[in-house]
Design a protein around this motif. Structure first.
Motif, PDB file in Angstrom:
ATOM      1  N   THR A   1     -49.215 -74.176  16.255  1.00 23.39           N
ATOM      2  CA  THR A   1     -49.505 -72.927  15.541  1.00 23.39           C
ATOM      3  C   THR A   1     -51.012 -72.678  15.542  1.00 23.39           C
ATOM      4  O   THR A   1     -51.803 -73.600  15.339  1.00 23.39           O
ATOM      5  CB  THR A   1     -48.973 -73.012  14.088  1.00 23.39           C
ATOM      6  OG1 THR A   1     -47.571 -73.228  14.147  1.00 23.39           O
ATOM      7  CG2 THR A   1     -49.259 -71.741  13.319  1.00 23.39           C
ATOM      8  N   LEU A   2     -51.381 -71.433  15.793  1.00 22.20           N
ATOM      9  CA  LEU A   2     -52.808 -71.072  15.857  1.00 22.20           C
ATOM     10  C   LEU A   2     -53.308 -70.783  14.438  1.00 22.20           C
ATOM     11  O   LEU A   2     -53.566 -69.644  14.061  1.00 22.20           O
ATOM     12  CB  LEU A   2     -52.992 -69.851  16.769  1.00 22.20           C
ATOM     13  CG  LEU A   2     -52.614 -70.104  18.234  1.00 22.20           C
ATOM     14  CD1 LEU A   2     -52.447 -68.784  18.987  1.00 22.20           C
ATOM     15  CD2 LEU A   2     -53.667 -70.980  18.913  1.00 22.20           C
ATOM     16  N   TRP A   3     -53.407 -71.845  13.658  1.00 21.11           N
ATOM     17  CA  TRP A   3     -53.779 -71.698  12.249  1.00 21.11           C
ATOM     18  C   TRP A   3     -55.203 -71.160  12.095  1.00 21.11           C
ATOM     19  O   TRP A   3     -56.131 -71.675  12.711  1.00 21.11           O
ATOM     20  CB  TRP A   3     -53.720 -73.055  11.533  1.00 21.11           C
ATOM     21  CG  TRP A   3     -52.380 -73.688  11.470  1.00 21.11           C
ATOM     22  CD1 TRP A   3     -51.967 -74.802  12.139  1.00 21.11           C
ATOM     23  CD2 TRP A   3     -51.270 -73.289  10.656  1.00 21.11           C
ATOM     24  NE1 TRP A   3     -50.673 -75.106  11.789  1.00 21.11           N
ATOM     25  CE2 TRP A   3     -50.224 -74.201  10.894  1.00 21.11           C
ATOM     26  CE3 TRP A   3     -51.057 -72.247   9.749  1.00 21.11           C
ATOM     27  CZ2 TRP A   3     -48.982 -74.102  10.262  1.00 21.11           C
ATOM     28  CZ3 TRP A   3     -49.830 -72.144   9.123  1.00 21.11           C
ATOM     29  CH2 TRP A   3     -48.802 -73.056   9.383  1.00 21.11           C
TER      30      TRP A   3
ATOM     31  N   HIS B   1     -48.577 -71.638  22.520  1.00 24.52           N
ATOM     32  CA  HIS B   1     -48.951 -71.625  21.106  1.00 24.52           C
ATOM     33  C   HIS B   1     -48.207 -70.504  20.391  1.00 24.52           C
ATOM     34  O   HIS B   1     -47.710 -69.588  21.033  1.00 24.52           O
ATOM     35  CB  HIS B   1     -50.465 -71.400  20.968  1.00 24.52           C
ATOM     36  CG  HIS B   1     -51.251 -72.504  21.577  1.00 24.52           C
ATOM     37  ND1 HIS B   1     -51.718 -72.460  22.860  1.00 24.52           N
ATOM     38  CD2 HIS B   1     -51.613 -73.713  21.074  1.00 24.52           C
ATOM     39  CE1 HIS B   1     -52.357 -73.594  23.139  1.00 24.52           C
ATOM     40  NE2 HIS B   1     -52.290 -74.368  22.068  1.00 24.52           N
ATOM     41  N   ILE B   2     -48.153 -70.618  19.068  1.00 21.34           N
ATOM     42  CA  ILE B   2     -47.556 -69.513  18.306  1.00 21.34           C
ATOM     43  C   ILE B   2     -48.492 -69.045  17.212  1.00 21.34           C
ATOM     44  O   ILE B   2     -49.236 -69.835  16.627  1.00 21.34           O
ATOM     45  CB  ILE B   2     -46.177 -69.871  17.674  1.00 21.34           C
ATOM     46  CG1 ILE B   2     -46.124 -71.336  17.247  1.00 21.34           C
ATOM     47  CG2 ILE B   2     -45.035 -69.524  18.593  1.00 21.34           C
ATOM     48  CD1 ILE B   2     -44.820 -71.699  16.584  1.00 21.34           C
ATOM     49  N   GLU B   3     -48.439 -67.751  16.985  1.00 25.65           N
ATOM     50  CA  GLU B   3     -49.234 -67.143  15.914  1.00 25.65           C
ATOM     51  C   GLU B   3     -48.498 -67.381  14.606  1.00 25.65           C
ATOM     52  O   GLU B   3     -47.285 -67.185  14.527  1.00 25.65           O
ATOM     53  CB  GLU B   3     -49.334 -65.621  16.123  1.00 25.65           C
ATOM     54  CG  GLU B   3     -50.192 -65.198  17.282  1.00 25.65           C
ATOM     55  CD  GLU B   3     -51.691 -65.314  16.989  1.00 25.65           C
ATOM     56  OE1 GLU B   3     -52.046 -65.634  15.833  1.00 25.65           O
ATOM     57  OE2 GLU B   3     -52.472 -65.121  17.925  1.00 25.65           O
TER      58      GLU B   3
ATOM     59  N   PRO C   1     -42.156 -65.424  15.205  1.00 23.55           N
ATOM     60  CA  PRO C   1     -43.602 -65.432  15.462  1.00 23.55           C
ATOM     61  C   PRO C   1     -43.883 -65.123  16.931  1.00 23.55           C
ATOM     62  O   PRO C   1     -43.051 -65.393  17.796  1.00 23.55           O
ATOM     63  CB  PRO C   1     -44.011 -66.867  15.118  1.00 23.55           C
ATOM     64  CG  PRO C   1     -42.780 -67.624  14.826  1.00 23.55           C
ATOM     65  CD  PRO C   1     -41.603 -66.745  14.902  1.00 23.55           C
ATOM     66  N   GLU C   2     -45.062 -64.559  17.181  1.00 26.91           N
ATOM     67  CA  GLU C   2     -45.413 -64.235  18.567  1.00 26.91           C
ATOM     68  C   GLU C   2     -46.145 -65.390  19.232  1.00 26.91           C
ATOM     69  O   GLU C   2     -46.798 -66.185  18.562  1.00 26.91           O
ATOM     70  CB  GLU C   2     -46.313 -63.007  18.589  1.00 26.91           C
ATOM     71  CG  GLU C   2     -45.514 -61.770  18.299  1.00 26.91           C
ATOM     72  CD  GLU C   2     -46.339 -60.527  18.335  1.00 26.91           C
ATOM     73  OE1 GLU C   2     -47.497 -60.585  18.776  1.00 26.91           O
ATOM     74  OE2 GLU C   2     -45.796 -59.496  17.918  1.00 26.91           O
TER      75      GLU C   2
ATOM     76  N   ILE D   1     -51.787 -65.050   3.018  1.00 23.73           N
ATOM     77  CA  ILE D   1     -51.759 -66.423   3.546  1.00 23.73           C
ATOM     78  C   ILE D   1     -51.019 -66.442   4.895  1.00 23.73           C
ATOM     79  O   ILE D   1     -50.318 -65.493   5.239  1.00 23.73           O
ATOM     80  CB  ILE D   1     -51.096 -67.429   2.570  1.00 23.73           C
ATOM     81  CG1 ILE D   1     -49.611 -67.103   2.344  1.00 23.73           C
ATOM     82  CG2 ILE D   1     -51.854 -67.499   1.245  1.00 23.73           C
ATOM     83  CD1 ILE D   1     -48.865 -68.216   1.613  1.00 23.73           C
ATOM     84  N   GLU D   2     -51.186 -67.551   5.607  1.00 21.21           N
ATOM     85  CA  GLU D   2     -50.463 -67.732   6.864  1.00 21.21           C
ATOM     86  C   GLU D   2     -49.282 -68.670   6.613  1.00 21.21           C
ATOM     87  O   GLU D   2     -49.367 -69.547   5.750  1.00 21.21           O
ATOM     88  CB  GLU D   2     -51.389 -68.364   7.911  1.00 21.21           C
ATOM     89  CG  GLU D   2     -52.555 -67.454   8.249  1.00 21.21           C
ATOM     90  CD  GLU D   2     -53.412 -68.014   9.366  1.00 21.21           C
ATOM     91  OE1 GLU D   2     -53.198 -69.164   9.792  1.00 21.21           O
ATOM     92  OE2 GLU D   2     -54.299 -67.275   9.818  1.00 21.21           O
ATOM     93  N   ALA D   3     -48.224 -68.491   7.372  1.00 19.34           N
ATOM     94  CA  ALA D   3     -47.053 -69.355   7.159  1.00 19.34           C
ATOM     95  C   ALA D   3     -46.360 -69.641   8.471  1.00 19.34           C
ATOM     96  O   ALA D   3     -46.357 -68.812   9.390  1.00 19.34           O
ATOM     97  CB  ALA D   3     -46.079 -68.672   6.203  1.00 19.34           C
TER      98      ALA D   3
END
Ligand code: ATP
Length: 282
Positions: A122-124, A80-82, A73-74, A89-91
């Motif tokens: 995580t940047l949910w 923070h992480i994307e 992840p970036e 969906i996001e994971a």
């Protein structure tokens, strides 16, 4: 009588941008907890919700493979992480941050702190946030599961079981674990309830019939649904395109959609504010 306006209350959830966190647990490994969590997340998203999935299964993070995701992840600011994104969906998974063949031999406190960090950093959901974050807990009912369940502000839990698991004490242990930390169990999901032959479609109850329903009645919990044991569910999961994404019109995908809708119904019966069970520990 003069009623004083109430002072603004601090948000109960330390993650206000996530409206509902739902833990997916099981009494033991291999019952299809991750497969169920992934397909339920996709089913909720197919109904228009903004959905994320946190793979908290430190012992066998299988979400990256099931969603066909690899790479790292970036991080926009090195704090923070994307989240990674697949099939709408996001994971986020511990599996994105370690090499695939690294065995997870962490002790409890290390695992729980890494996971709560993943949850918080995580940047949910970007600017809009998420409607649901499903958390795929590690299998079993040991200390890691207990601490995690306490540290994550969970609105409710889903317990995945197989018909055989119902016959043993494993699923009951998972129910007791959630009870211990005052997390409401939204319902049971009976996985691999019946086998559907991939050639002729013949349905067979390999592990007996009605076990999930009996257990649900015994504990006064809803049975959110029974999922079939089907070769395509395993094959599509292994290939990184779970059945709800790969074959949305199939009976198997429809079974997940039905469970997801029932889950939302159960959640909506609960008080609106997410239960901040772990708030004092955070
Ligand atoms: N309904 C199903 N039909 C066919 N195969 C299934 C079904 N549910 C799960 N499986 C398969 O069973 C195996 C175990 O599933 P999964 O990894 O989801 O279980 P788990 O309970 O999360 O396991 P673990 O304890 O390793 O985390 C996988 O190969 C998966 O593809």
């Amino acid at each position: 009588m003069h009623i004083k306006a109430r002072a603004p209350q601090p948000p109960l959830s330390p993650l206000p941008r996530i409206r509902n966190i739902i833990a997916v647990g099981s009494g033991k490994g291999g019952v299809g907890k991750s497969t169920t969590a992934v397909n339920l997340a996709l089913a909720l998203a197919a109904d228009g919700a903004r959905v994320g999935l946190l793979d908290a299964d430190v012992y066998g993070p299988s979400v990256p493979m099931m969603l066909g995701l690899s790479g790292r992840p970036e991080s926009p600011d090195s704090k923070h992480i994307e989240p990674m994104r697949a099939h709408g969906i996001e994971a986020m998974s511990i599996g994105f941050l370690v090499e695939a063949d690294t065995p997870m031999i962490w002790r409890g406190p290390m695992a729980t702190s890494a996971l709560t960090q993943l949850l918080h950093d995580t940047l949910w959901g970007g600017d809009a946030g998420l409607d649901y974050l499903l958390v795929d807990l590690p299998p079993g009912t040991g200390d890691i599961q207990l601490t995690l369940a306490q540290k994550i502000p969970v609105a409710g839990a889903v317990v995945v079981t197989t018909p055989q698991d119902v016959a043993t004490l494993d699923a009951r242990k998972a129910l007791r674990m959630f009870e211990k930390v005052s997390i409401p169990v939204l319902g049971l999901v009976e996985n691999m309830a019946q086998h559907v032959c991939s050639n002729c479609g013949h349905v067979e109850h390999l592990f007996g019939e009605g076990g999930g329903q009996r257990m649900a009645e015994q504990y006064g919990l809803p049975l959110l649904g029974s999922l079939p044991l089907e070769r395509s569910i395993r094959e599509q999961g292994d290939a990184g395109a779970p059945v709800v994404a790969a074959s949305p019109g199939s009976p198997a995908a429809q079974a997940y959609v039905a469970v997801a809708r029932r889950l939302v119904e159960e959640l909506e019966k609960r008080p609106r504010a997410p239960v901040s069970i772990g708030a004092s520990l955070l």
